[in-house]
Design a protein around this motif. Structure first.
Motif, mmCIF file in Angstrom:
data_model
loop_
_atom_site.group_PDB
_atom_site.id
_atom_site.type_symbol
_atom_site.label_atom_id
_atom_site.label_comp_id
_atom_site.label_asym_id
_atom_site.label_seq_id
_atom_site.Cartn_x
_atom_site.Cartn_y
_atom_site.Cartn_z
ATOM 1 N N HIS A 177 27.270 11.471 9.427
ATOM 2 C CA HIS A 177 28.319 11.297 8.421
ATOM 3 C C HIS A 177 28.935 9.894 8.487
ATOM 4 O O HIS A 177 29.094 9.227 7.466
ATOM 5 C CB HIS A 177 29.400 12.357 8.623
ATOM 6 N N GLU A 178 29.279 9.446 9.681
ATOM 7 C CA GLU A 178 29.969 8.157 9.835
ATOM 8 C C GLU A 178 29.036 6.956 9.778
ATOM 9 O O GLU A 178 29.406 5.908 9.258
ATOM 10 C CB GLU A 178 30.706 8.103 11.174
ATOM 11 N N PHE A 179 27.844 7.100 10.373
ATOM 12 C CA PHE A 179 26.995 5.936 10.608
ATOM 13 C C PHE A 179 25.588 6.050 10.036
ATOM 14 O O PHE A 179 24.757 5.185 10.262
ATOM 15 C CB PHE A 179 26.888 5.666 12.112
ATOM 16 N N SER A 180 25.276 7.137 9.352
ATOM 17 C CA SER A 180 23.929 7.375 8.792
ATOM 18 C C SER A 180 22.842 7.377 9.862
ATOM 19 O O SER A 180 21.715 6.946 9.625
ATOM 20 C CB SER A 180 23.599 6.332 7.719
ATOM 21 N N VAL A 181 23.182 7.860 11.056
ATOM 22 C CA VAL A 181 22.213 7.968 12.153
ATOM 23 C C VAL A 181 21.502 9.312 12.009
ATOM 24 O O VAL A 181 22.134 10.365 12.057
ATOM 25 C CB VAL A 181 22.903 7.858 13.528
ATOM 26 N N ASP A 182 20.187 9.265 11.829
ATOM 27 C CA ASP A 182 19.395 10.479 11.695
ATOM 28 C C ASP A 182 19.044 11.057 13.063
ATOM 29 O O ASP A 182 19.006 10.327 14.065
ATOM 30 C CB ASP A 182 18.100 10.174 10.938
ATOM 31 N N PRO A 183 18.764 12.355 13.144
ATOM 32 C CA PRO A 183 18.397 12.965 14.427
ATOM 33 C C PRO A 183 17.243 12.246 15.133
ATOM 34 O O PRO A 183 17.246 12.128 16.346
ATOM 35 C CB PRO A 183 18.020 14.399 14.051
ATOM 36 N N GLY A 184 16.276 11.734 14.383
ATOM 37 C CA GLY A 184 15.136 11.036 14.982
ATOM 38 C C GLY A 184 15.479 9.653 15.540
ATOM 39 O O GLY A 184 14.671 9.051 16.241
ATOM 40 N N ASP A 185 16.688 9.149 15.252
ATOM 41 C CA ASP A 185 17.112 7.839 15.753
ATOM 42 C C ASP A 185 17.593 7.880 17.195
ATOM 43 O O ASP A 185 17.736 6.844 17.834
ATOM 44 C CB ASP A 185 18.243 7.266 14.879
ATOM 45 N N TRP A 186 17.867 9.077 17.704
ATOM 46 C CA TRP A 186 18.404 9.224 19.058
ATOM 47 C C TRP A 186 17.294 9.121 20.100
ATOM 48 O O TRP A 186 16.184 9.554 19.881
ATOM 49 C CB TRP A 186 19.102 10.572 19.198
ATOM 50 N N SER A 187 17.630 8.572 21.247
ATOM 51 C CA SER A 187 16.699 8.528 22.386
ATOM 52 C C SER A 187 17.462 8.872 23.645
ATOM 53 O O SER A 187 18.691 8.720 23.712
ATOM 54 C CB SER A 187 16.053 7.146 22.513
#
Length: 73
Positions: A60-70
């Protein structure tokens, strides 16, 4: 558990600091979405009851998708 994600071009208006990366840390059964500067300095955090909720907030805040996490350290 700790996971991290980069953030592109976001200005935190309340603190005047640019958020460069995010972390989600699990502590005592809760999850904290932590905002960090390019130098790794703490800017702010929010508490969430689940990792999914923390990821939704990051989306919501940063447009970070689940696949962007490591996985972090």
């Amino acid at each position: 558990m700790k996971i991290t994600a980069p953030v592109d071009r976001f200005k935190n208006q309340t603190k005047g600091a640019e958020v460069a990366s995010l972390e989600i840390n699990q502590e005592e059964g809760a999850f904290y979405l932590i905002r960090l500067s390019a130098q790794g300095q703490y800017i702010a955090d929010t508490w969430h009851p689940s990792i999914e909720e923390a990821m939704r907030q990051a989306k919501h805040e940063f447009s970070v998708d689940p696949g962007d996490w490591s996985k972090g350290d």
